[in-house]
Enzyme design. Structure first.
Site, PDB file in Angstrom:
ATOM      1  N   SER A  44       0.826  -1.202   0.000  1.00 24.65           N
ATOM      2  CA  SER A  44       0.000   0.000   0.000  1.00 24.65           C
ATOM      3  C   SER A  44       0.868   1.263   0.000  1.00 24.65           C
ATOM      4  O   SER A  44       1.723   1.411  -0.860  1.00 24.65           O
ATOM      5  CB  SER A  44      -0.941  -0.076   1.194  1.00 24.65           C
ATOM      6  OG  SER A  44      -2.070   0.684   0.941  1.00 24.65           O
ATOM      7  N   HIS A  83      -7.488  -5.788  -0.007  1.00 25.63           N
ATOM      8  CA  HIS A  83      -6.272  -4.997   0.221  1.00 25.63           C
ATOM      9  C   HIS A  83      -5.524  -5.551   1.444  1.00 25.63           C
ATOM     10  O   HIS A  83      -5.954  -5.316   2.580  1.00 25.63           O
ATOM     11  CB  HIS A  83      -6.740  -3.557   0.461  1.00 25.63           C
ATOM     12  CG  HIS A  83      -5.650  -2.557   0.526  1.00 25.63           C
ATOM     13  ND1 HIS A  83      -4.886  -2.225  -0.564  1.00 25.63           N
ATOM     14  CD2 HIS A  83      -5.196  -1.804   1.559  1.00 25.63           C
ATOM     15  CE1 HIS A  83      -4.017  -1.287  -0.213  1.00 25.63           C
ATOM     16  NE2 HIS A  83      -4.178  -1.024   1.070  1.00 25.63           N
TER      17      HIS A  83
END
Ligand code: GTR
Length: 401
Positions: free
Chosen positions: A237, A378
């Site tokens: 990320s 994610h």
């Protein structure tokens, strides 16, 4: 973060696009421009690097390795039931203390290759072992921003340390906030404090974090247990945006991995799919340099796109990983950027990314560039680590590469 979570559903957050039919027609700058031979690449590479440095990440100050001072938080201790050794050196650099956590296989005769990756909330969150020091600095999402025993091992799921050790690698991690705490304070804390408020073309937080990874590599070059010529830099990320910029700005990193890095990382900005330049610059005004704000809602004016960031890693092995449910990070945009870097890899005599079509979910493609889109959201999972280890085993196993 809330927005990122909301993306697990099908609907895009209001004002954002998850519809492929609404993606603007792409007119991507050519990373090769008019060059046709490998010997012309270094000059073109410098041109691209300088553009990204000046317009997006911001220039970081030079650092003299001899200024690095090292102390130790604790004596080395056995780890993973005796299969590994934990050491915790602290790097004193430019007013910061970067506390490294290094886990290396006990059964190694020679210096081992390593993965280096930041963690989001302190080394003690990576594994429950009580010997890991608790960070004393500001941390997000805990009471009074103070870390405690309560978070020990909290993000263990994201770190497949057993597999890393079993494959003969060391893991080097550090809390990104040791270099710069992740909130906008006008650059008064972290490493910026030592250098003064950045000008519009100078380093934001992501460039500062990348700079910190280079300082860790400076240290590893003097650590006989680690082979610093075989260090893979990995990040998830915002820390995946960081690993890409670290790999671009410091060619000593032998292999570069971007896990779900999205906007400002591996995803093409000009697609305006999911998170946009305007959005990232307003939610996180400290991440990039101020010049990048000139492209808010003006992605078409960008003289580069993220495929050119990926091309800066060439010809070193590069892994771009997406997740199916992580639409905010634009998986297709990440694949297309990897594909957009492929001509540079090929010019430099490698196989590049050997597919023209975006691979199906959970069907990785490994060339000199590797790509996968994993099922799920994610995150970093053992599946991701399994792929990174297989890729590193192919490219980093022999000493000296
Ligand atoms: C989100 C942000 C993303 C990504 C993510 C993370 O809020 O929009 O760009 O960086 O945070 O780092 O978890």
């Amino acid at each position: 973060m809330l927005i990122a979570m909301a993306t697990a559903s099908n609907a895009a957050p209001k004002g954002f696009n998850y519809d492929e039919a609404k993606v603007p027609e792409l007119d991507l700058p050519d990373p090769l421009k008019d060059i046709t031979d490998a010997k012309s690449w270094p000059a073109r590479r410098t041109e691209i690097f300088t553009m990204l440095e000046d317009q997006m990440f911001g220039k970081a100050p030079a650092f003299e390795k001899k200024k690095l001072r090292v102390t130790h938080q604790a004596a080395d201790s056995p780890f993973l039931g005796g299969k590994a050794i934990l050491s915790q050196p602290t790097l004193h650099v430019a007013g910061c203390k970067i506390h490294l956590m290094i886990v290396r296989p006990v059964a190694a005769d020679d210096a081992v290759p390593a993965f280096i990756a930041y963690n989001f909330r302190g080394n003690h969150t990576v594994h429950p072992d009580p010997a890991i020091a608790i960070t004393g600095g500001w941390v997000p999402k805990v009471k009074n921003n103070k870390a405690s025993e309560a978070q020990r091992g909290q993000s263990e799921k994201r770190w497949d340390i057993s597999a890393i050790i079993k494959n003969g690698y060391a893991l080097v991690t550090a809390y990104c906030g040791d270099v710069d705490p992740d909130f906008h304070d006008n650059f008064k804390n972290g490493v910026h404090a030592n250098y003064g408020k950045p000008t519009p073309g100078e380093w934001g937080t992501i460039a500062a974090w990348a700079w910190g990874l280079s300082r860790a590599l400076d240290y590893l070059e003097g650590n006989p247990a680690i082979d610093a010529t075989r260090v893979a830099v990995m990040g998830h990320s915002r820390l995946g945006k960081t690993s890409l910029w670290a790999g671009a700005s410091d060619t000593r990193f032998a292999l570069v991995i971007s896990n779900n890095s999205g906007c400002g990382g591996a995803a093409l900005s000009k697609r305006r799919f999911g998170e946009t330049v305007q959005r990232i610059n307003s939610s996180f005004p400290h991440w990039f340099c101020d010049n990048f704000k000139n492209y808010n809602n003006k992605e078409d004016k960008l003289p580069f796109d993220q495929h050119m960031l990926l091309a800066l890693v060439a010809p070193r092995p590069l892994y771009v990983a997406s997740a199916e449910g992580d639409r905010w990070a634009d998986p297709r945009g990440e694949f297309l950027a990897a594909k957009g870097a492929d001509p540079v890899y090929r010019l430099l005599g490698t196989a590049g990314l050997p597919t023209d079509k975006m691979p199906a979910v959970d069907t990785p493609v490994h060339g000199r560039i590797a790509y996968h889109i994993r099922s799920g959201g994610h995150d970093v999972t053992p599946y991701d680590w399994g792929q990174y280890l297989a890729f590193a085993n192919k490219h980093l196993k022999a000493p000296g590469r």
